[in-house]
Design a protein around this motif. Structure first.
Motif, mmCIF file in Angstrom:
data_model
loop_
_atom_site.group_PDB
_atom_site.id
_atom_site.type_symbol
_atom_site.label_atom_id
_atom_site.label_comp_id
_atom_site.label_asym_id
_atom_site.label_seq_id
_atom_site.Cartn_x
_atom_site.Cartn_y
_atom_site.Cartn_z
ATOM 1 N N VAL A 49 13.745 -31.781 -32.015
ATOM 2 C CA VAL A 49 12.410 -32.210 -32.447
ATOM 3 C C VAL A 49 12.457 -32.769 -33.867
ATOM 4 C CG1 VAL A 49 10.054 -31.430 -32.883
ATOM 5 C CG2 VAL A 49 11.248 -30.666 -30.835
ATOM 6 N N ALA A 50 13.226 -32.137 -34.749
ATOM 7 C CA ALA A 50 13.342 -32.635 -36.121
ATOM 8 C C ALA A 50 13.954 -34.031 -36.143
ATOM 9 C CB ALA A 50 14.176 -31.672 -36.958
ATOM 10 N N LEU A 51 14.964 -34.252 -35.336
ATOM 11 C CA LEU A 51 15.592 -35.568 -35.261
ATOM 12 C C LEU A 51 14.607 -36.609 -34.741
ATOM 13 C CD1 LEU A 51 18.275 -37.142 -35.604
ATOM 14 C CD2 LEU A 51 18.764 -36.583 -33.224
ATOM 15 N N LEU A 52 13.877 -36.250 -33.691
ATOM 16 C CA LEU A 52 12.912 -37.189 -33.108
ATOM 17 C C LEU A 52 11.721 -37.441 -34.022
ATOM 18 C CD1 LEU A 52 12.957 -36.061 -29.370
ATOM 19 C CD2 LEU A 52 14.073 -38.060 -30.399
ATOM 20 N N ALA A 53 11.391 -36.471 -34.878
ATOM 21 C CA ALA A 53 10.258 -36.642 -35.793
ATOM 22 C C ALA A 53 10.514 -37.750 -36.807
ATOM 23 C CB ALA A 53 9.961 -35.325 -36.510
ATOM 24 N N ALA A 54 11.778 -38.082 -37.009
ATOM 25 C CA ALA A 54 12.130 -39.093 -37.998
ATOM 26 C C ALA A 54 12.180 -40.506 -37.421
ATOM 27 C CB ALA A 54 13.484 -38.739 -38.618
ATOM 28 N N THR A 55 11.842 -40.662 -36.143
ATOM 29 C CA THR A 55 11.952 -41.975 -35.516
ATOM 30 C C THR A 55 10.851 -42.161 -34.474
ATOM 31 O OG1 THR A 55 13.472 -43.472 -34.383
ATOM 32 C CG2 THR A 55 13.547 -41.160 -33.726
ATOM 33 N N VAL A 88 20.896 -38.959 -29.755
ATOM 34 C CA VAL A 88 20.481 -37.566 -29.950
ATOM 35 C C VAL A 88 21.641 -36.634 -29.601
ATOM 36 C CG1 VAL A 88 18.850 -35.764 -29.254
ATOM 37 C CG2 VAL A 88 18.050 -38.118 -29.520
ATOM 38 N N ARG A 89 22.263 -36.881 -28.462
ATOM 39 C CA ARG A 89 23.393 -36.054 -28.012
ATOM 40 C C ARG A 89 24.510 -36.025 -29.051
ATOM 41 N NH1 ARG A 89 26.215 -39.170 -23.813
ATOM 42 N NH2 ARG A 89 26.994 -40.117 -25.718
ATOM 43 N N ASP A 90 24.890 -37.193 -29.528
ATOM 44 C CA ASP A 90 25.994 -37.284 -30.481
ATOM 45 C C ASP A 90 25.609 -36.727 -31.849
ATOM 46 O OD1 ASP A 90 27.373 -38.469 -28.402
ATOM 47 O OD2 ASP A 90 27.210 -40.505 -29.214
ATOM 48 N N SER A 91 24.389 -36.973 -32.289
ATOM 49 C CA SER A 91 23.932 -36.485 -33.590
ATOM 50 C C SER A 91 23.921 -34.967 -33.652
ATOM 51 C CB SER A 91 22.529 -37.011 -33.897
ATOM 52 O OG SER A 91 22.545 -38.405 -34.027
ATOM 53 N N LEU A 92 23.602 -34.336 -32.528
ATOM 54 C CA LEU A 92 23.498 -32.876 -32.496
ATOM 55 C C LEU A 92 24.717 -32.202 -31.870
ATOM 56 C CD1 LEU A 92 19.731 -32.620 -31.491
ATOM 57 C CD2 LEU A 92 20.748 -32.611 -33.784
ATOM 58 N N SER A 93 25.715 -32.990 -31.511
ATOM 59 C CA SER A 93 26.945 -32.477 -30.893
ATOM 60 C C SER A 93 26.656 -31.602 -29.676
ATOM 61 C CB SER A 93 27.773 -31.690 -31.920
ATOM 62 O OG SER A 93 28.141 -32.510 -32.993
ATOM 63 N N LEU A 94 25.853 -32.140 -28.767
ATOM 64 C CA LEU A 94 25.490 -31.435 -27.539
ATOM 65 C C LEU A 94 26.122 -32.128 -26.347
ATOM 66 C CD1 LEU A 94 21.669 -30.928 -28.219
ATOM 67 C CD2 LEU A 94 23.456 -29.184 -28.339
ATOM 68 N N SER A 95 26.291 -31.382 -25.271
ATOM 69 C CA SER A 95 26.738 -31.991 -24.019
ATOM 70 C C SER A 95 25.529 -32.659 -23.359
ATOM 71 C CB SER A 95 27.311 -30.926 -23.084
ATOM 72 O OG SER A 95 26.284 -30.042 -22.665
ATOM 73 N N ASP A 96 25.791 -33.545 -22.414
ATOM 74 C CA ASP A 96 24.705 -34.194 -21.683
ATOM 75 C C ASP A 96 23.798 -33.157 -21.027
ATOM 76 O OD1 ASP A 96 25.741 -36.653 -22.373
ATOM 77 O OD2 ASP A 96 26.405 -37.182 -20.353
ATOM 78 N N LEU A 120 8.847 -38.237 -29.480
ATOM 79 C CA LEU A 120 7.844 -37.180 -29.569
ATOM 80 C C LEU A 120 6.487 -37.751 -29.207
ATOM 81 C CD1 LEU A 120 8.565 -35.223 -32.891
ATOM 82 C CD2 LEU A 120 8.945 -34.475 -30.555
ATOM 83 N N THR A 121 5.702 -36.980 -28.515
ATOM 84 C CA THR A 121 4.318 -37.349 -28.273
ATOM 85 C C THR A 121 3.506 -36.905 -29.496
ATOM 86 O OG1 THR A 121 3.824 -35.220 -27.256
ATOM 87 C CG2 THR A 121 4.556 -37.003 -25.772
ATOM 88 N N ASP A 122 2.241 -37.294 -29.544
ATOM 89 C CA ASP A 122 1.382 -36.838 -30.639
ATOM 90 C C ASP A 122 1.302 -35.314 -30.632
ATOM 91 O OD1 ASP A 122 0.915 -39.440 -31.422
ATOM 92 O OD2 ASP A 122 -1.005 -39.603 -30.363
ATOM 93 N N PHE A 178 5.427 -29.770 -34.138
ATOM 94 C CA PHE A 178 6.520 -29.714 -35.102
ATOM 95 C C PHE A 178 5.978 -29.529 -36.519
ATOM 96 C CE2 PHE A 178 9.369 -32.070 -38.042
ATOM 97 C CZ PHE A 178 10.436 -31.192 -38.018
ATOM 98 N N ASP A 179 4.974 -30.310 -36.877
ATOM 99 C CA ASP A 179 4.384 -30.189 -38.219
ATOM 100 C C ASP A 179 3.824 -28.787 -38.439
ATOM 101 O OD1 ASP A 179 5.051 -32.835 -38.735
ATOM 102 O OD2 ASP A 179 3.022 -33.601 -38.330
ATOM 103 N N GLY A 180 3.153 -28.241 -37.431
ATOM 104 C CA GLY A 180 2.608 -26.886 -37.534
ATOM 105 C C GLY A 180 3.702 -25.844 -37.660
ATOM 106 N N HIS A 181 4.783 -26.033 -36.929
ATOM 107 C CA HIS A 181 5.895 -25.083 -36.972
ATOM 108 C C HIS A 181 6.573 -25.113 -38.342
ATOM 109 C CE1 HIS A 181 8.741 -22.312 -35.237
ATOM 110 N NE2 HIS A 181 9.747 -23.065 -35.664
ATOM 111 N N VAL A 182 6.783 -26.300 -38.877
ATOM 112 C CA VAL A 182 7.388 -26.423 -40.210
ATOM 113 C C VAL A 182 6.496 -25.749 -41.251
ATOM 114 C CG1 VAL A 182 8.022 -28.070 -42.026
ATOM 115 C CG2 VAL A 182 8.749 -28.477 -39.664
ATOM 116 N N ALA A 183 5.188 -25.953 -41.153
ATOM 117 C CA ALA A 183 4.254 -25.311 -42.093
ATOM 118 C C ALA A 183 4.325 -23.786 -41.963
ATOM 119 C CB ALA A 183 2.839 -25.814 -41.857
#
Length: 129
Positions: free
Chosen positions: A20-26, A34-42, A75-77, A83-88
């Motif tokens: 979610v943090a990665l998607l919040a920036a784009t 996303v997979r490669d940035s977070l080093s996750l399997s498919d 991310l949807t609205d 995400f914003d609420g969770h960060v707060a």
């Protein structure tokens, strides 16, 4: 301790929070990015995306077919607001812990007025260096 408003149990696990943090920036991101940035399997990423999609936090768009198939996510609205609420909420937890720590003496006991005055005096002395 009460859980602050906005804390989201669905987003909180580290992998989902990272997604979610990665998607919040784009606006949109390719699945592979996303997979490669977070080093996750498919499969690990697919599972997390599916969970977030079911909650209405993200949208998945598939283009093309066969070997040229491309998956994009955003991310949807609702997801962005969660995400914003969770960060707060996380900031409130950290700020609360910091404030509680500031109210304790070095040995962990509650600070006395004299100790608080000494801390203020020490802080002013250090600020003047």
């Amino acid at each position: 301790m009460s859980i602050p408003t906005g804390f989201d149990e669905l987003i909180h696990p580290a992998t989902r929070l990272s997604v979610v943090a990665l998607l919040a920036a784009t606006e949109w991101a390719d699945f592979a990015f996303v997979r490669d940035s977070l080093s996750l399997s498919d499969s690990a990423l697919s599972k997390q995306l599916h969970t977030l999609e079911e909650a209405g936090y993200l949208e998945i768009h598939k283009e093309g077919g066969g070997r040229k198939r491309r998956t994009k996510v955003r991310l949807t609205d609702r997801g962005r607001a969660a995400f914003d609420g969770h960060v707060a909420a996380l900031r409130a937890i950290v700020d609360g812990a910091t404030a509680a720590q500031a109210g304790r003496a070095a040995d962990g006991s509650p600070a006395t007025p004299a100790t608080e005055a000494e801390l203020r005096q020490q802080h002013h002395a250090e600020a003047g260096r």
